[in-house]
Design an enzyme around this catalytic site. Structure first.
Site, PDB file in Angstrom:
ATOM      1  CD  GLN A  97      23.804  32.478  50.374  1.00 34.62           C
ATOM      2  OE1 GLN A  97      23.469  31.576  51.134  1.00 34.62           O
ATOM      3  NE2 GLN A  97      24.993  32.511  49.805  1.00 34.62           N
ATOM      4  CG  HIS A 106      27.275  35.422  52.866  1.00 33.28           C
ATOM      5  ND1 HIS A 106      28.465  34.867  53.235  1.00 33.28           N
ATOM      6  CD2 HIS A 106      26.495  34.385  52.468  1.00 33.28           C
ATOM      7  CE1 HIS A 106      28.425  33.563  53.077  1.00 33.28           C
ATOM      8  NE2 HIS A 106      27.234  33.239  52.604  1.00 33.28           N
ATOM      9  CD  GLU A 160      27.018  33.148  44.734  1.00 32.30           C
ATOM     10  OE1 GLU A 160      28.115  32.712  45.148  1.00 32.30           O
ATOM     11  OE2 GLU A 160      26.412  34.084  45.297  1.00 32.30           O
ATOM     12  CG  HIS A 161      23.784  30.352  45.854  1.00 31.68           C
ATOM     13  ND1 HIS A 161      24.331  31.555  46.246  1.00 31.68           N
ATOM     14  CD2 HIS A 161      24.720  29.405  46.113  1.00 31.68           C
ATOM     15  CE1 HIS A 161      25.551  31.352  46.731  1.00 31.68           C
ATOM     16  NE2 HIS A 161      25.821  30.062  46.648  1.00 31.68           N
ATOM     17  CG  ASP A 192      26.945  28.374  49.999  1.00 34.35           C
ATOM     18  OD1 ASP A 192      27.171  28.187  48.793  1.00 34.35           O
ATOM     19  OD2 ASP A 192      26.478  29.438  50.448  1.00 34.35           O
ATOM     20  CG  HIS A 240      52.969  31.950   8.486  1.00 36.93           C
ATOM     21  ND1 HIS A 240      53.523  33.179   8.726  1.00 36.93           N
ATOM     22  CD2 HIS A 240      52.383  31.565   9.658  1.00 36.93           C
ATOM     23  CE1 HIS A 240      53.288  33.534   9.975  1.00 36.93           C
ATOM     24  NE2 HIS A 240      52.591  32.566  10.568  1.00 36.93           N
TER      25      HIS A 240
END
Length: 425
Positions: A249, A252, A317-318, A351, A410
């Site tokens: 990961q 990236h 995230e993961h 993913d 109203h």
């Protein structure tokens, strides 16, 4: 108490003020200058100046001819996995109508947004899966018009595999433009492509900032920043798999974040050594090493309960769970983008095409939101229908509340209905 065998020397940087200014200038320039402004930035940032940024419809339809037949089959399988899960999710969203009082009916409908801009990053790596995640799901939601968008790869247009994924995913049109100016083109329109109502997809810091600034003009999915992975491991974990998944990961980008939470010192120490070995062996190792050195942490916890507490605080995230009883964490964790249970469930499965979506919350946003899913493309719209008998039931309450709020207009609107009903008797 948690012990850090390796801590991160610095937190991932907040949004750079210079990035904010650059993106603001680009968006304003494109809004005012249209295609000419987009062309200027495309030439500057991507060395890309095609006759038209819109991909011809015939090229979109024939994209599969330029890739290996076996790869086509894999893309089609991944698309079907994502589509099937999105349709299943859609079935869980029910429309309701109920009579709450005699003569008062209220309800809700789930209505798809009309158009979506589906951005997929592809200037450094041809991210085929991103083209699927951002097109298949809105199509399953019933979105009428999907405009896929990606930057050119190596100055030669959208990567063929990405373009085929866009086609399989259901894109109606495609644009070859990257970065903040690409999102601006989606939001304001370009050539024959009308502005979209919503923009989804991940990207670099400029793309994320463009989404933040465009929100309001268009809807967005979420602000997805640098990718994150957290692996929870106990004494049964394979340190080699822990290391493999962390490093995988981190490739990236240099701002990627990796955490390992271990309840076993042996596994933690072995994984630390193997992470260094794996980084050294990868062609993308230079990127992964900088990410690990700057943003990687190895955390030793005394119990599963403490590990769960630390994981929820990080809200990654993961989150992978390499433990003897991974479903124990499924029942207890509350903050994560997507959860990968057991060491046979690595992040790349989610993913790249197992069926769940990879556009997920980062930077702690998992504390309050989930990732991209079919419901993001559906507006839950309410309605009400009232008869005379319903007005007799509810109007006195509305009048009283409006008068308490010092809003006589109203109150009068409700009283007029009540007077008419009473006069008709």
């Amino acid at each position: 108490m948690a012990t850090y065998l390796k801590s991160a020397p610095r937190e991932p940087e907040a949004v750079d003020p210079e990035v904010v200014k650059i993106v603001s200038d680009i968006l304003l320039d494109v809004e005012r200058g249209g295609e000419a402004a987009v062309r200027k930035y495309s030439e500057r940032f991507d060395n890309w100046a095609p006759e038209r940024f819109t991909v011809p419809a015939a090229d979109l339809e024939r994209a599969g001819e330029k890739i290996d037949p076996q790869l086509r089959e894999h893309i089609e399988l991944a698309a079907e996995q994502i589509r099937s899960f999105a349709r299943t999710q859609r079935q869980t969203m029910t429309e309701v109508e109920v009579e709450t009082l005699p003569g008062i009916r209220i309800g809700q409908r789930h209505v798809p947004v009309n158009s979506v801009g589906a951005y997929a990053p592809g200037g450094r790596y041809p991210l085929v899966a991103s083209s699927l995640m951002t097109t298949v799901v809105p199509k399953a939601a019933g979105v009428k018009r999907i405009v896929a968008c990606a930057p050119p790869l190596d100055g030669d247009g959208i990567a063929p595999a990405m373009l085929y994924a866009m086609h399989v995913g259901g894109a109606d049109q495609a644009l070859c433009i990257g970065g903040a100016h690409g999102l601006a083109a989606l939001a304001f329109g370009i050539e024959d492509i009308a502005p979209v109502d919503m923009i989804v997809g991940a990207g670099n810091v400029f793309v994320a900032e463009a989404k933040r600034q465009l929100f309001g003009k268009v809807g967005i999915d979420l602000l997805a920043g640098p990718t994150e992975i957290l692996v929870i491991a106990d004494e049964t974990a394979d340190p080699a798999l822990v290391a493999s998944d962390i490093v995988g990961q981190l490739e990236h980008g240099v701002t990627s974040v990796g955490w390992v939470i271990c309840t076993s010192r042996r596994v933690a120490e072995e994984a630390l050594g193997l992470i260094d070995e794996r980084i050294h062996s990868l062609p993308t190792g230079k990127v992964a090493r900088e990410a690990w050195e700057s943003h990687g942490e190895m955390i030793l916890c005394e119990s599963d309960e403490e590990a769960a507490e630390v994981a929820d605080r990080l809200a990654a995230e993961h989150v992978e769970v390499h433990t003897a009883e991974p479903r124990w964490y499924l029942e207890r964790l509350t903050n994560y983008g997507s959860l990968f249970l057991g060491d046979e469930s690595p992040v790349p499965y989610g993913d790249k095409g197992i069926g769940t979506n990879h556009v997920l919350p980062t930077a702690g946003a998992a504390r309050y939101t989930g990732g991209l899913w079919v419901g993001k493309f559906l507006k839950t719209l309410t309605y009400q229908e009232v008869t005379g008998s319903g007005t007799e039931q509810i109007a006195p309450t509305i009048v009283a509340i409006a008068e308490a709020e010092r809003l006589p207009g109203h109150a009068r609107s409700a009283q007029d209905r009540l007077d008419r009903v009473r006069d008709a008797v």
